[in-house]
Scaffold this motif. Sequence first.
Motif, PDB file in Angstrom:
ATOM      1  N   UNK A   1      14.379  50.678  -9.741  1.00  0.00           N
ATOM      2  CA  UNK A   1      15.767  51.010 -10.032  1.00  0.00           C
ATOM      3  C   UNK A   1      16.432  51.595  -8.788  1.00  0.00           C
ATOM      4  N   UNK A   2      17.704  51.291  -8.627  1.00  0.00           N
ATOM      5  CA  UNK A   2      18.433  51.637  -7.417  1.00  0.00           C
ATOM      6  C   UNK A   2      19.673  52.456  -7.749  1.00  0.00           C
ATOM      7  N   UNK A   3      20.158  53.149  -6.746  1.00  0.00           N
ATOM      8  CA  UNK A   3      21.369  53.954  -6.879  1.00  0.00           C
ATOM      9  C   UNK A   3      22.385  53.488  -5.854  1.00  0.00           C
ATOM     10  N   UNK A   4      23.587  53.215  -6.312  1.00  0.00           N
ATOM     11  CA  UNK A   4      24.680  52.853  -5.410  1.00  0.00           C
ATOM     12  C   UNK A   4      25.815  53.844  -5.615  1.00  0.00           C
ATOM     13  N   UNK A   5      26.239  54.508  -4.542  1.00  0.00           N
ATOM     14  CA  UNK A   5      27.272  55.541  -4.618  1.00  0.00           C
ATOM     15  C   UNK A   5      28.531  55.023  -3.925  1.00  0.00           C
ATOM     16  N   UNK A   6      29.638  55.059  -4.647  1.00  0.00           N
ATOM     17  CA  UNK A   6      30.924  54.671  -4.056  1.00  0.00           C
ATOM     18  C   UNK A   6      31.592  55.858  -3.374  1.00  0.00           C
ATOM     19  N   UNK A   7      31.533  57.021  -3.989  1.00  0.00           N
ATOM     20  CA  UNK A   7      32.007  58.235  -3.322  1.00  0.00           C
ATOM     21  C   UNK A   7      31.333  59.443  -3.967  1.00  0.00           C
ATOM     22  N   UNK A   8      31.317  60.544  -3.264  1.00  0.00           N
ATOM     23  CA  UNK A   8      30.661  61.745  -3.755  1.00  0.00           C
ATOM     24  C   UNK A   8      29.158  61.682  -3.586  1.00  0.00           C
ATOM     25  N   UNK A   9      28.470  62.575  -4.295  1.00  0.00           N
ATOM     26  CA  UNK A   9      27.020  62.647  -4.235  1.00  0.00           C
ATOM     27  C   UNK A   9      26.449  62.530  -5.643  1.00  0.00           C
ATOM     28  N   UNK A  10      25.314  61.822  -5.766  1.00  0.00           N
ATOM     29  CA  UNK A  10      24.666  61.613  -7.055  1.00  0.00           C
ATOM     30  C   UNK A  10      23.159  61.633  -6.873  1.00  0.00           C
ATOM     31  N   UNK A  11      22.459  61.907  -7.973  1.00  0.00           N
ATOM     32  CA  UNK A  11      21.003  61.869  -7.986  1.00  0.00           C
ATOM     33  C   UNK A  11      20.535  60.912  -9.078  1.00  0.00           C
ATOM     34  N   UNK A  12      19.519  60.138  -8.756  1.00  0.00           N
ATOM     35  CA  UNK A  12      18.869  59.240  -9.710  1.00  0.00           C
ATOM     36  C   UNK A  12      17.440  59.731  -9.900  1.00  0.00           C
ATOM     37  N   UNK A  13      17.104  60.159 -11.120  1.00  0.00           N
ATOM     38  CA  UNK A  13      15.812  60.787 -11.371  1.00  0.00           C
ATOM     39  C   UNK A  13      15.126  60.179 -12.592  1.00  0.00           C
ATOM     40  N   UNK A  14      13.804  60.313 -12.599  1.00  0.00           N
ATOM     41  CA  UNK A  14      13.015  59.989 -13.781  1.00  0.00           C
ATOM     42  C   UNK A  14      12.592  61.296 -14.438  1.00  0.00           C
ATOM     43  N   UNK A  15      12.823  61.393 -15.744  1.00  0.00           N
ATOM     44  CA  UNK A  15      12.497  62.617 -16.476  1.00  0.00           C
ATOM     45  C   UNK A  15      11.491  62.282 -17.570  1.00  0.00           C
ATOM     46  N   UNK A  16      10.461  63.073 -17.668  1.00  0.00           N
ATOM     47  CA  UNK A  16       9.436  62.859 -18.690  1.00  0.00           C
ATOM     48  C   UNK A  16       9.759  63.680 -19.930  1.00  0.00           C
ATOM     49  N   UNK A  17       9.477  63.096 -21.071  1.00  0.00           N
ATOM     50  CA  UNK A  17       9.558  63.822 -22.328  1.00  0.00           C
ATOM     51  C   UNK A  17      10.949  64.150 -22.809  1.00  0.00           C
ATOM     52  N   UNK A  18      11.956  63.441 -22.309  1.00  0.00           N
ATOM     53  CA  UNK A  18      13.312  63.727 -22.763  1.00  0.00           C
ATOM     54  C   UNK A  18      13.519  63.246 -24.185  1.00  0.00           C
TER      55      UNK A  18
END
Length: 910
Positions: A795-812
């Motif tokens: 999986x990929x993250x594409x940012x047009x503006x600002x800052x973002x984080x792409x994370x995997x979370x366990x047990x959500x």
Amino acid sequence: MDLSMAVSIRKILIPAIVAALLVGVVVGYSSASKRRNAGRHPSPTPPLLTVAPPAKSTFSPVAIERKWYPMPHYGKWVSCRIGGGGYVQNVVACPSNPQRYYCYVDVGGLYRSDDGGFHWVMLQGHLPANRGCYSVRGLSVDPRNANNVIIATGDQWNHTGIFVTSDGGNTWRCAAPNVWFNGNGAYRGAGLILARNPSDPNVVLAASKGTGIWKSGDDGQTWHLIGMRNINPTDIKYDRTNARRLWLCAMPGSGSYNGKQGKFMSGFYRSTDGGKHWKKLLTTGPDELVQDTRNANVLYGIFPGSVIERSLDAGTTWQPFHQNIPTNPKQFGSTTPFGHGALAAGPGFILAGSDNGDIFRLNSGQSVWQRINRLKIHAVGVAFGTRGWGWAMGSLIIDRNNPDHWFETDFFGLSQTFNAGRTWTMCDDGIEDTVIHSITQDPTDPGVVHLGMADNGYFNSSDGGIRFTSHVFPMLAITCKDVVLCAKLPDRVYAIGTRLWDQQIKQVFVSIDRGNTWVRSPMMGLPPMNAWWSMCTSIAIDPNNPYTLYLGVSGPVKRGDGGPYKSTDGGKTWKWIGQGLPIGKDFFWNMEWVQGNELAAGPDGSLVAISRMWPSTGIYRYSPKTQRWSRCAVQNIPGSPDSVVADVLTSGRYFVGVAGGCIYRSTDDGRQWRKVYNKSAYFVSLDLAKPDREAASTDNGVILSTNGGDTWKMLDQSLPDRVGGNMSAFVGDRLVVGSNGSGAFWIPLSAAGKKPVHAKPVILAKVPASMRQPVQSPKIDNVSFIGGGKTPASWNLKIRHGKMKLLRISGVLDKAHDALSLKSVGGTAQGAAYQSFPAVNTPFRVLAWAKFIGKGKAYLAVKVYNALHKRIGVIWIGDANAGGAWVNAIVTLPSDAATCSLAFMFRGRG
């Protein structure tokens, strides 16, 4: 913004994408509580992480055989054995006869058992032929005489009133016609609305919707109003120790009252003078309650949010009292452990039932509820086994003579236990509270009958309709609207139904083994039907070609939207054929509960369609020569056309049933029509194996013709559910009729019709090699978000503006699944989590749960690119802007698509 996503991708039929995704905070199940659901049945709540079902579904008919009693006869009619059960609201014991019980249901009337509640017979056939009579909201038995019964009936459309019987339901008399109840509305499973005075059994109170509280002093023979108009009562109870004290629960509601649409008052009330005057104790109170059997001032109630509370002062004040019972007012639903739908009081203990089937016990002097350890449920012969046991639990009933003997009722029927809940036996033999959408004949085999049902899907019979067996659609799609087949290849069967557990008819299914197994049609060329009003509620087949089908799609008539479609390759690809119909106007009905075929195909290639949608209402014919539709010159249709059927044995002959009007017949492909029956008729069926034999449903029974419709006679009116809406099919020398709430019935039409019959062996109806197409699957990796460290692999993250984080979370979501989190950092941002994949030429499905937390916009989409890497489109398939919703979309890519990306996009802050 915090964005969490969990996706699973598998093949479904064509193949498809199945994605279960959650954005933001985990919100749990989405099904509405039975107390707020005014529809027929609540949809089973799907898991948040849903994938394609296993190859062999565990949702299958019970294989173990048992010795059954013969199904009940009603005059010449015999009840078909389906085992579908239905929503049983309550079981009522008879103190004067321990073997006699009554029960009532939401749309199929009431039943009586004379053997301790194990086998049941229908009693609604003795009531007037009015649909409202079959929606029973309350029942009270005279404790001195088990034959004296009072019932409260009616639904939101038919106000039928209070009926009484003195012979156990063999005859009924309407004692109060202008008292209104809603036996099929919201809160129909909550509480009791008939209360009998514990000191004087001749005194009975009836708490009606809108029309007030009524009182009888002569065991229901006469009634008079004592007040409390304009309320929506859900429970009324006498104090068991003081007949002058009563409690009344009322919840918010709306509806028609005295010809006007209005809202009804809610609240919790107490009377200390036998119901003459009432004091409002709470504005928002419980929807049902029980009184402690040892302390008359102690009450237990189910409050909004499905929270159990207790009062120690006869209802003046209440406190939460649910320790050890799972409770979450934001997540309760009709199939979850957080919904609680039943309370019962026994000697020294209280029971509480949850909507997932859990039962809790509270012994006197204790403050913590104990979950009963259920060891086993005996469900031999029940269509779906123990699946759904306890869902939307309606009531718990404790035998006053045996505190270990209980009844439990729910959406699938009723059960008994004789050891205080450790083991249960489902005992709804004879109860068939099911809504039949279609009955279909196989003209080549008198042993075969196909049946489509609301909420329970597809069934078939191999013994001429005596017994039906469930064969589920892929992914447990719960409703089958219609079934068609061609006599030239009868084991190839087509059906339309729901895509999943919803109620909207949007999917075509195909079987090559007479309905025993099913796959989903790719439905290429059809509109996506993502809007609620876009459905495919009518299907027809060319009687000379088993691969040529016609489908009616609701919505404005135009190419790519509503109108008729044609398939010549067995339902894979479709072409719009709506030329000549009113462009831009709604034509086919967009209501899943409305029955009747709106499209019929003749043996000469002609078509006839009906429209019930104003201003298109009327009859239309399609000429195979001009390939255009034209409106038939039928003057002054006395009502709305309800069904159309083609006579496949007589070229050019069609029949149309008109509710509130008549039956029309055409002998020239629909050009001219004349009346052949002058009273109201709904759904006409033709014998596809024997010429000139027809049947039709009326307002008060089923009629039969044996001369091509020239004359008609009424069949035995002992049919228990004989009010309009009955679908029928000829099966050899039998007629099988599917009702609108009482299952199906069969009647022999001759001595030969009484003899046993068995179906021929199945011959697989495979698709010819010339019609086969290779199926492609979208190649998307890591739909479970495993691996890749903090960021899910692939999986990929594409940012047009600002800052973002792409994370995997366990047990959500749960311990077994990971989720994807997309989060803005330090202010507003815009971007997407995505994965690219090669374009495919077969439609695929995206199923998702999406939720957006924060300020901004969030969407799920498929971006499409051509061979030059130029974006040529964005297919929007869902959004998460409304606080969370299920996304269920079919994606068909354009022919020039080369690559795509599945993307979750958002812009905003949070």
